[in-house]
Design a protein around this motif. Structure first.
Motif, PDB file in Angstrom:
ATOM      1  N   LEU A 168      37.863  33.751  43.485  1.00 11.00           N
ATOM      2  CA  LEU A 168      38.570  34.423  42.397  1.00 11.00           C
ATOM      3  C   LEU A 168      38.167  35.889  42.294  1.00 11.00           C
ATOM      4  N   LYS A 169      36.922  36.200  42.623  1.00 14.96           N
ATOM      5  CA  LYS A 169      36.522  37.610  42.667  1.00 14.96           C
ATOM      6  C   LYS A 169      37.307  38.355  43.738  1.00 14.96           C
ATOM      7  N   ARG A 170      37.437  37.743  44.903  1.00 12.95           N
ATOM      8  CA  ARG A 170      38.188  38.372  45.986  1.00 12.95           C
ATOM      9  C   ARG A 170      39.662  38.505  45.621  1.00 12.95           C
ATOM     10  N   ALA A 171      40.194  37.510  44.923  1.00 12.07           N
ATOM     11  CA  ALA A 171      41.611  37.528  44.566  1.00 12.07           C
ATOM     12  C   ALA A 171      41.922  38.582  43.501  1.00 12.07           C
ATOM     13  N   SER A 172      40.897  38.984  42.725  1.00 12.44           N
ATOM     14  CA  SER A 172      41.137  39.931  41.636  1.00 12.44           C
ATOM     15  C   SER A 172      40.747  41.361  41.985  1.00 12.44           C
ATOM     16  N   LYS A 222      36.427  36.375  34.124  1.00  7.62           N
ATOM     17  CA  LYS A 222      37.642  36.440  33.316  1.00  7.62           C
ATOM     18  C   LYS A 222      37.958  37.877  32.916  1.00  7.62           C
ATOM     19  N   ALA A 223      36.915  38.638  32.546  1.00  6.45           N
ATOM     20  CA  ALA A 223      37.127  40.037  32.174  1.00  6.45           C
ATOM     21  C   ALA A 223      37.652  40.833  33.372  1.00  6.45           C
ATOM     22  N   GLN A 224      37.137  40.546  34.564  1.00  9.58           N
ATOM     23  CA  GLN A 224      37.593  41.235  35.764  1.00  9.58           C
ATOM     24  C   GLN A 224      39.053  40.919  36.065  1.00  9.58           C
ATOM     25  N   ILE A 225      39.426  39.651  35.933  1.00 12.14           N
ATOM     26  CA  ILE A 225      40.821  39.260  36.194  1.00 12.14           C
ATOM     27  C   ILE A 225      41.751  39.856  35.152  1.00 12.14           C
TER      28      ILE A 225
END
Length: 325
Positions: A168-172, A222-225
């Motif tokens: 999810l980090k990579r996706a965002s 969540k904050a990053q996304i």
């Protein structure tokens, strides 16, 4: 022990036995452009509910619907190999001794040299079996205790959870979860023999411990996304599709991941939905510490002895998977 500590186990309802279909001599891969198009349209069906929501919202606001919003789904594949199975070394053997779980990993999208795979939201991860070298979680050589008693199974579950954060980090954005930070999370989520001896695990089960450790990283994620969505730097992530494959003792960690990731507190609320598409096959029963620890204090439906075709190294039949979610 009181039920508040260990909830009562409910036996799964019986299911009819279905025979494995005959394997086509031509294989199961698409043979024509039409086959590829049908597969692509099948994938797009998952977006239809979100498109309908956007259409209904525009009509309710009195605006003309201009088309589907920019959105994507994140597809994550986790492959848990069986006892003493280690794809990096098994693939070098002559003849190759890799299991079908390792082959499923290579057949899955994500993590290859093609950048388009990750750009479209596909990520894959391989987790070698207990008893083998796994440097990322501090196992630097083969371990007989892993072969005999499944030592290291809990850390593989925890490493699998960190892979969800990494994807999810990579996706965002152009970030990832550093292996050192991931190992720190794995260590904090693990159960120590000292805690067991002192009885700490009686008052805090594995689910609560993992939730306590992951609360802050998940809040930051969540904050990053949300920031990426607000800045429109990425397509809006509407859902997560999680595929889990497990063979032999790797089936029980896989089943544990499905339960932990699919629990009501983890990912079903808000705008991001976890689609229940986990698939786990477990050829061998797992007993003892790993089975107790990898679950939330009680046996997990699905972590039972099953013998589907195709996941062991000695089977040539097509892979057949069974859903536990």
């Amino acid at each position: 022990m009181p039920d508040a500590i260990i909830p009562p186990f409910k036996k799964p309802d019986p299911e009819l036995l279905s025979l494995t279909p005959d394997f086509k001599t031509s294989g199961l891969l698409p043979q024509t452009p039409g086959d590829v198009l049908r597969n692509y349209r099948e994938q797009l069906k998952a977006f239809h509910p979100f498109e309908q929501q956007a259409m209904d919202a525009e009509r309710a606001a009195g605006r003309v619907y201009a088309g589907a919003p920019c959105m994507k789904m994140v597809t994550i594949t986790l492959c848990f190999d069986g006892t003493n199975n280690h794809e990096p070394s098994d693939s070098l053997a002559l003849p190759s001794t890799t299991t079908n779980v390792a082959r499923l990993f290579h057949a899955s999208l994500g993590g290859s040299e093609h950048e388009a795979e990750q750009r479209e939201g596909f990520y894959r991860y391989y987790l070698q079996g207990v008893g083998t070298e796994f440097k990322e979680i501090g196992e630097f050589k083969p371990d007989g205790a892993g072969l005999m008693a499944s030592v290291g199974g809990e850390n593989r579950i925890n490493w699998g959870l960190t892979r969800l954060i990494d994807a999810l980090k990579r996706a965002s954005g152009d970030t990832y979860l550093d292996n050192g930070d991931a190992y720190a999370l794995v260590h904090k989520m693990g159960t120590s023999l000292t805690e067991d001896a002192l009885g700490v695990s009686l008052f805090k089960n594995s689910y609560d411990r993992r939730k306590e450790v992951l609360d802050q990283p998940l809040a930051e994620l969540k904050a990053q996304i949300d920031a990426a969505h607000t800045g429109k730097t990425i397509a809006e992530i509407k859902a997560i599709r999680l595929f889990v494959y497990g063979f032999s003792r790797g089936g029980s960690p896989g089943a544990g991941i499905c339960q932990l990731a699919g629990s009501p507190d983890q990912g079903r609320g808000g705008r991001h939905h976890l689609l229940p598409v986990c698939r786990v096959a477990d050829q061998n029963c797992v007993y003892g510490l790993v089975r107790h620890r990898c679950l939330s204090g009680h046996p997990l439906p699905g972590a039972v002895c099953r013998r589907p075709y195709g996941l062991g190294r000695r089977h040539a039949a097509p892979v057949r998977l069974r859903s536990v979610s």
